[in-house]
Design a protein around this motif. Structure first.
Motif, PDB file in Angstrom:
ATOM      1  N   LYS A 115    -135.447 -36.165 -24.122  1.00 50.61           N
ATOM      2  CA  LYS A 115    -134.720 -36.922 -25.128  1.00 50.61           C
ATOM      3  C   LYS A 115    -133.811 -36.070 -26.010  1.00 50.61           C
ATOM      4  CE  LYS A 115    -136.366 -39.873 -28.450  1.00 50.61           C
ATOM      5  NZ  LYS A 115    -135.151 -40.488 -28.985  1.00 50.61           N
ATOM      6  N   THR A 116    -132.592 -36.558 -26.191  1.00 52.78           N
ATOM      7  CA  THR A 116    -131.683 -35.956 -27.160  1.00 52.78           C
ATOM      8  C   THR A 116    -131.156 -37.134 -27.987  1.00 52.78           C
ATOM      9  OG1 THR A 116    -129.682 -36.269 -25.833  1.00 52.78           O
ATOM     10  CG2 THR A 116    -130.931 -34.250 -25.431  1.00 52.78           C
ATOM     11  N   PRO A 117    -130.462 -36.865 -29.088  1.00 46.88           N
ATOM     12  CA  PRO A 117    -129.912 -37.977 -29.873  1.00 46.88           C
ATOM     13  C   PRO A 117    -128.890 -38.808 -29.095  1.00 46.88           C
ATOM     14  CG  PRO A 117    -129.896 -35.955 -31.169  1.00 46.88           C
ATOM     15  CD  PRO A 117    -130.249 -35.566 -29.773  1.00 46.88           C
ATOM     16  N   TYR A 118    -128.486 -38.341 -27.934  1.00 45.98           N
ATOM     17  CA  TYR A 118    -127.471 -39.048 -27.158  1.00 45.98           C
ATOM     18  C   TYR A 118    -128.063 -39.578 -25.856  1.00 45.98           C
ATOM     19  CZ  TYR A 118    -124.406 -36.707 -30.432  1.00 45.98           C
ATOM     20  OH  TYR A 118    -123.815 -36.267 -31.577  1.00 45.98           O
ATOM     21  N   THR A 119    -127.886 -40.863 -25.598  1.00 45.08           N
ATOM     22  CA  THR A 119    -128.385 -41.432 -24.343  1.00 45.08           C
ATOM     23  C   THR A 119    -127.199 -41.926 -23.518  1.00 45.08           C
ATOM     24  OG1 THR A 119    -128.585 -43.562 -25.430  1.00 45.08           O
ATOM     25  CG2 THR A 119    -130.565 -42.188 -25.355  1.00 45.08           C
ATOM     26  N   ASP A 120    -127.433 -42.161 -22.276  1.00 46.69           N
ATOM     27  CA  ASP A 120    -126.415 -42.724 -21.370  1.00 46.69           C
ATOM     28  C   ASP A 120    -125.152 -41.884 -21.251  1.00 46.69           C
ATOM     29  OD1 ASP A 120    -127.291 -45.820 -22.878  1.00 46.69           O
ATOM     30  OD2 ASP A 120    -128.031 -44.984 -20.984  1.00 46.69           O
ATOM     31  N   VAL A 121    -125.285 -40.571 -21.382  1.00 50.32           N
ATOM     32  CA  VAL A 121    -124.121 -39.724 -21.151  1.00 50.32           C
ATOM     33  C   VAL A 121    -123.933 -39.603 -19.643  1.00 50.32           C
ATOM     34  CG1 VAL A 121    -123.130 -37.420 -21.470  1.00 50.32           C
ATOM     35  CG2 VAL A 121    -124.579 -38.407 -23.247  1.00 50.32           C
ATOM     36  N   ASP A 122    -122.712 -39.793 -19.175  1.00 50.27           N
ATOM     37  CA  ASP A 122    -122.441 -39.647 -17.744  1.00 50.27           C
ATOM     38  C   ASP A 122    -120.975 -39.286 -17.596  1.00 50.27           C
ATOM     39  OD1 ASP A 122    -122.822 -41.748 -14.746  1.00 50.27           O
ATOM     40  OD2 ASP A 122    -122.273 -39.647 -15.031  1.00 50.27           O
ATOM     41  N   LEU A 123    -120.672 -38.025 -17.767  1.00 53.32           N
ATOM     42  CA  LEU A 123    -119.288 -37.609 -17.662  1.00 53.32           C
ATOM     43  C   LEU A 123    -119.193 -36.295 -16.898  1.00 53.32           C
ATOM     44  CD1 LEU A 123    -118.966 -35.123 -19.945  1.00 53.32           C
ATOM     45  CD2 LEU A 123    -119.043 -37.039 -21.496  1.00 53.32           C
ATOM     46  N   VAL A 124    -117.973 -35.900 -16.552  1.00 56.69           N
ATOM     47  CA  VAL A 124    -117.757 -34.655 -15.821  1.00 56.69           C
ATOM     48  C   VAL A 124    -116.614 -33.896 -16.489  1.00 56.69           C
ATOM     49  CG1 VAL A 124    -117.230 -33.623 -13.584  1.00 56.69           C
ATOM     50  CG2 VAL A 124    -118.369 -35.835 -13.684  1.00 56.69           C
ATOM     51  N   THR A 125    -116.821 -32.625 -16.812  1.00 54.59           N
ATOM     52  CA  THR A 125    -115.705 -31.852 -17.364  1.00 54.59           C
ATOM     53  C   THR A 125    -115.158 -30.962 -16.253  1.00 54.59           C
ATOM     54  OG1 THR A 125    -117.177 -30.091 -18.149  1.00 54.59           O
ATOM     55  CG2 THR A 125    -116.604 -31.798 -19.723  1.00 54.59           C
ATOM     56  N   ILE A 126    -113.840 -31.007 -16.095  1.00 53.28           N
ATOM     57  CA  ILE A 126    -113.209 -30.169 -15.086  1.00 53.28           C
ATOM     58  C   ILE A 126    -112.240 -29.248 -15.802  1.00 53.28           C
ATOM     59  CG2 ILE A 126    -111.731 -30.149 -13.039  1.00 53.28           C
ATOM     60  CD1 ILE A 126    -113.008 -32.742 -12.187  1.00 53.28           C
ATOM     61  N   ARG A 127    -112.542 -27.975 -15.743  1.00 51.90           N
ATOM     62  CA  ARG A 127    -111.819 -27.009 -16.565  1.00 51.90           C
ATOM     63  C   ARG A 127    -111.007 -26.063 -15.701  1.00 51.90           C
ATOM     64  NH1 ARG A 127    -115.546 -22.194 -19.050  1.00 51.90           N
ATOM     65  NH2 ARG A 127    -113.891 -20.694 -19.478  1.00 51.90           N
ATOM     66  N   GLU A 128    -109.747 -25.889 -16.038  1.00 48.32           N
ATOM     67  CA  GLU A 128    -108.909 -24.912 -15.351  1.00 48.32           C
ATOM     68  C   GLU A 128    -109.466 -23.551 -15.724  1.00 48.32           C
ATOM     69  OE1 GLU A 128    -106.715 -22.280 -15.637  1.00 48.32           O
ATOM     70  OE2 GLU A 128    -106.334 -22.516 -13.504  1.00 48.32           O
ATOM     71  N   ASN A 129    -109.722 -22.716 -14.712  1.00 42.08           N
ATOM     72  CA  ASN A 129    -110.525 -21.525 -14.988  1.00 42.08           C
ATOM     73  C   ASN A 129    -109.810 -20.199 -14.762  1.00 42.08           C
ATOM     74  OD1 ASN A 129    -112.988 -20.709 -15.979  1.00 42.08           O
ATOM     75  ND2 ASN A 129    -114.107 -20.952 -14.075  1.00 42.08           N
ATOM     76  N   THR A 130    -108.485 -20.223 -14.519  1.00 39.43           N
ATOM     77  CA  THR A 130    -107.836 -18.960 -14.208  1.00 39.43           C
ATOM     78  C   THR A 130    -106.820 -18.493 -15.237  1.00 39.43           C
ATOM     79  OG1 THR A 130    -106.034 -20.018 -12.994  1.00 39.43           O
ATOM     80  CG2 THR A 130    -107.998 -19.438 -11.736  1.00 39.43           C
ATOM     81  N   GLU A 131    -106.294 -19.428 -16.050  1.00 44.90           N
ATOM     82  CA  GLU A 131    -105.241 -18.985 -16.967  1.00 44.90           C
ATOM     83  C   GLU A 131    -105.505 -19.503 -18.374  1.00 44.90           C
ATOM     84  OE1 GLU A 131    -101.649 -20.495 -15.116  1.00 44.90           O
ATOM     85  OE2 GLU A 131    -101.904 -22.434 -16.092  1.00 44.90           O
ATOM     86  N   GLY A 132    -104.499 -20.049 -18.992  1.00 47.52           N
ATOM     87  CA  GLY A 132    -104.660 -20.575 -20.339  1.00 47.52           C
ATOM     88  C   GLY A 132    -104.899 -19.479 -21.348  1.00 47.52           C
ATOM     89  N   GLU A 133    -105.817 -19.750 -22.247  1.00 45.10           N
ATOM     90  CA  GLU A 133    -106.082 -18.835 -23.349  1.00 45.10           C
ATOM     91  C   GLU A 133    -106.866 -17.605 -22.903  1.00 45.10           C
ATOM     92  OE1 GLU A 133    -106.768 -21.928 -23.061  1.00 45.10           O
ATOM     93  OE2 GLU A 133    -105.974 -23.102 -24.727  1.00 45.10           O
ATOM     94  N   TYR A 134    -107.374 -17.651 -21.666  1.00 45.72           N
ATOM     95  CA  TYR A 134    -108.195 -16.542 -21.205  1.00 45.72           C
ATOM     96  C   TYR A 134    -107.416 -15.625 -20.264  1.00 45.72           C
ATOM     97  CZ  TYR A 134    -112.108 -19.206 -23.126  1.00 45.72           C
ATOM     98  OH  TYR A 134    -112.965 -19.891 -23.948  1.00 45.72           O
ATOM     99  N   SER A 135    -106.112 -15.551 -20.492  1.00 40.12           N
ATOM    100  CA  SER A 135    -105.297 -14.684 -19.646  1.00 40.12           C
ATOM    101  C   SER A 135    -105.650 -13.225 -19.898  1.00 40.12           C
ATOM    102  CB  SER A 135    -103.818 -14.916 -19.968  1.00 40.12           C
ATOM    103  OG  SER A 135    -103.581 -14.642 -21.347  1.00 40.12           O
ATOM    104  N   GLY A 136    -106.285 -12.951 -21.032  1.00 38.56           N
ATOM    105  CA  GLY A 136    -106.659 -11.576 -21.344  1.00 38.56           C
ATOM    106  C   GLY A 136    -105.484 -10.735 -21.790  1.00 38.56           C
ATOM    107  N   ILE A 137    -104.356 -11.403 -22.090  1.00 39.04           N
ATOM    108  CA  ILE A 137    -103.173 -10.639 -22.498  1.00 39.04           C
ATOM    109  C   ILE A 137    -103.089 -10.653 -24.021  1.00 39.04           C
ATOM    110  CG2 ILE A 137    -100.716 -10.278 -22.108  1.00 39.04           C
ATOM    111  CD1 ILE A 137    -100.910 -12.360 -19.848  1.00 39.04           C
TER     112      ILE A 137
END
Lengths: 330, 357
Positions: A98-120
């Protein structure tokens, strides 16, 4: 790869359960701890890379990144080696945990190669630092296509692009544009757009309104952890990384928990659910459902639970219970 | 919250204050009209100078007028201005321009569980202090070659020290015990690393306050499971957006929480989550609480504390009345019913004497 800390024991647990379920998986164990290759460059050991190139599918336990100077992040190394461009995390409320949230059913799809994590990053002048967020048409298109295909293949009704194009007009604007373009080719899936802050605001009030979410790297990092928090944390959340050329590595995203390593106290749920994700990815839906149901039933029953789930059973006992249920389903 | 020594006393002429009012888009205009209605009813000695900003226009004239007006009056109350996505990327968010032009460097949001509002978590009491002028909101972007875009996040020592100083000072002045810096310095080693370093330096000057730090993704996980552990939080711009929206959601949503933007010379008040609420505009269903509470923050800033607490008390009494809850709180009350109730509540306390004000 079993990984470090509690990695080996939870991996053993998963293999035991798969055996009980008679899943048609042959395990090839490889160590992925980085080594220095010829020329002094850090890399994944050749045996590990060859094995992955052949089988294309991997399961990974938690890895510790040594603090030694110059040692690269293990996860970053894996990501670059196999071009793991999509991080996928299905978040489903677990009945019985049990958590305070019930009926959660979602999917997160995250771009994993660039964006803010370019390391530059660089220091422009003393006291002024610039970090570069990189958004490309190619990567944005690729992740958008993956998200819509995932939605279609998994019978999900809608995809929501999460962005901040009101502030980051050009970068998030480009990301958003590519999502809109790809959406045109998937008319059977509903496409919506929402500001990151609005998603955060709504997510903690009513997470049931969300289905599949696609977003650039940083937002994905934050949101996928936020959603994991809704269902109970990293100890029960599965994760998959999809790469180019059909490579896919599924992993538990919790830490190595060195304080309980080797004591038969660990909770293998996250790794097990990641392995279930792996089976689904391979098309073995029947096996996946069987193992997943056995796991959820065990948790719902509350009789045999590891300490972090609120019980006081051992890892081996928890594993044994799931094996028993799986075998009873034959 | 603002350090009392750095903001000059508000301008007053003939005992009355002039405040710039920017209606904005969506629900802004109607809710700010209610504020004016309420102020008239209470005889608050504030006159509003209304300055409109047309979100569809590309001309800078509206913005310049608004900025000049705020510079003149020193204080503003505003609704959110919509950012038109169909205009080219060179068209920067009007809200952002206001913040950076006036150097409103601290966005302060106080999220508290309110009595009478049903939420999943109890006893939440968090003050969020968000750097409001740099970071990811620097609006510095370019397309290197077609299809490759760079967006620059700028972190400076000067602004990081400034916001950290603000946070610790506010914590001290409000008797708060702990300040948590939220960051992602494990990935953005130089940028967030600098921010964290500045917080540590400032913390050394406040030995009675505990200072710790937490990575932003872990912070969101902690917030949805155990928000009671947090006291004061300080962070750069983007994480501030995430955290303040999460916290506002935890205590009941966008209709309840007011926000303040403070600079050295100016202060602008608005709702905490800055929504335009286009889909519920002009339907008399928006929750006016956040906007009304923002006007109370403004009154406190103008040192009109008597009026501020009188109105705030009435608002809180109304919010605890479940039958008046608007749709966002799960009820069927209308905006005007809530405002009427606030006015009735004030009236029931009897006529005010000059000592009370």
């Amino acid at each position: 790869s079993s990984g470090d800390g509690i990695g080996p024991e939870i991996s053993t647990a998963v293999m035991k359960i798969f055996e009980a379920a008679k899943a048609p998986i042959q395990w090839e164990e490889r160590n992925v701890t980085a080594i220095k290759g010829p020329g002094g460059k850090w890399m994944i050991p050749t045996e590990a890379k060859d094995s992955m190139d052949k089988s294309k599918i991997g399961l990974k336990g938690p890895l510790k990144t040594p603090i030694a100077a110059g040692h690269p992040s293990m996860n970053l190394l894996l990501r670059k080696t196999f071009d793991l461009y999509a991080n996928v995390r299905p978040c489903v409320s677990i009945e019985g945990y049990k958590t305070p949230y019930t009926d959660v059913d979602l999917v997160t799809i995250r771009e994993n190669t660039e964006g803010e994590y370019s390391g530059i990053e660089h220091v422009i002048v003393d006291g002024v630092v610039q970090s570069i967020k990189l958004i490309t048409e190619e990567a944005s298109q690729r992740i958008a296509e993956y998200a819509f295909e995932y939605a279609r293949n998994n019978q999900r009704a809608s995809v929501t692009a999460v962005h901040k194009a009101n502030i980051m007009r050009m970068s998030d604007g480009l990301f958003l544009r590519k999502c809109r373009e790809v959406a045109e080719n998937f008319k059977d899936i509903k496409f919506t757009e929402m500001y990151l802050d609005t998603v955060c605001l709504n997510m903690v009030q009513d997470p049931t309104q969300f289905d599949v979410l696609v977003m650039p790297n940083l937002y994905g990092d934050i949101l996928s952890d936020l959603c994991a928090g809704l269902i109970g944390g990293l100890g029960v959340t599965p994760s998959g990384n999809i790469g180019a050329n059909g490579v896919a590595i599924f992993e538990s995203v919790h830490g190595t928990a060195p304080d309980i390593a080797g004591k038969d106290l660990a909770n293998p749920t996250a790794l097990l659910l990641s392995a279930v994700m792996m089976l689904r990815h391979m098309g073995l839906h029947g096996q996946a459902k069987k193992i997943e149901t056995a796991c959820f039933d065990t948790i719902r029953d509350k009789k045999v639970l590891t300490k972090d789930l609120g019980g006081n059973s051992k890892c081996s006992e928890f594993t044994g219970e799931i094996c028993r249920r799986v075998q009873d389903m034959e | 919250y603002p350090p009392l020594t750095t903001i000059p006393p508000p301008a007053k002429y003939g005992g009355r204050h002039t405040v710039t009012l920017i209606p904005g888009d969506g629900i802004g205009p109607e809710l700010l009209t209610h504020v004016r209605e309420l102020f008239r009813f209470c005889c608050v000695p504030v006159d509003f100078e209304i300055v409109s900003i047309d979100s569809k226009s590309t001309s800078d004239d509206d913005m310049n007028n608004a900025i000049t007006a705020i510079r003149r009056n020193g204080v503003a109350l505003k609704g959110n201005i919509e950012t038109n996505h169909n205009l080219p990327p060179s068209h920067i968010s009007r809200n952002n321009i206001l913040r950076t032009s006036l150097d409103l460097y601290a966005n302060v949001i106080h999220c508290q569980t309110l009595p009478g509002v049903r939420t999943r978590h109890r006893d939440v009491d968090i003050i969020i202090i968000r750097e409001n002028t740099e970071g990811e909101y620097s609006s510095l972007e370019h397309e290197n070659v077609p299809g490759v875009v760079e967006c620059l996040k700028i972190i400076t020592r000067k602004k990081s020290l400034r916001i950290a100083e603000y946070a610790f000072n506010a914590a001290r002045q409000n008797g708060r015990r702990r300040v948590t810096a939220v960051h992602k310095a494990n990935i953005m080693k130089l940028g967030d690393g600098l921010f964290l370093q500045c917080c540590k330096e400032v913390a050394a000057g406040y030995p009675e306050i505990t200072f710790d730090s937490m990575i932003v993704d872990n912070t969101t996980m902690q917030l949805v499971s155990k928000p009671q552990q947090f006291d004061v939080m300080v962070m750069p711009n983007l994480y501030g957006s995430v955290i303040s929206n999460v916290c506002a959601g935890l205590v009941g949503g966008p209709g309840l929480v007011p926000g303040a933007n403070y600079g050295k010379d100016y202060a602008v008040f608005e709702t905490a989550t800055r929504n335009t609420g286009k889909s519920i505009a002009n339907k008399n269903i928006a929750n006016p609480t956040a906007t009304l509470l923002a006007s109370c923050l403004m009154l406190d800033h103008l040192r009109l504390h008597g009026y501020a607490s009188m109105i705030r008390k009435a608002i809180l009494a109304t919010v605890s009345e479940t039958r008046l809850h608007t749709a966002d709180l799960g009820g069927q009350g209308t905006t005007s019913e809530v405002v009427q109730s606030v006015m009735r509540e004030i009236e029931s306390k009897g006529p005010r004497t000059s000592e009370q004000i």
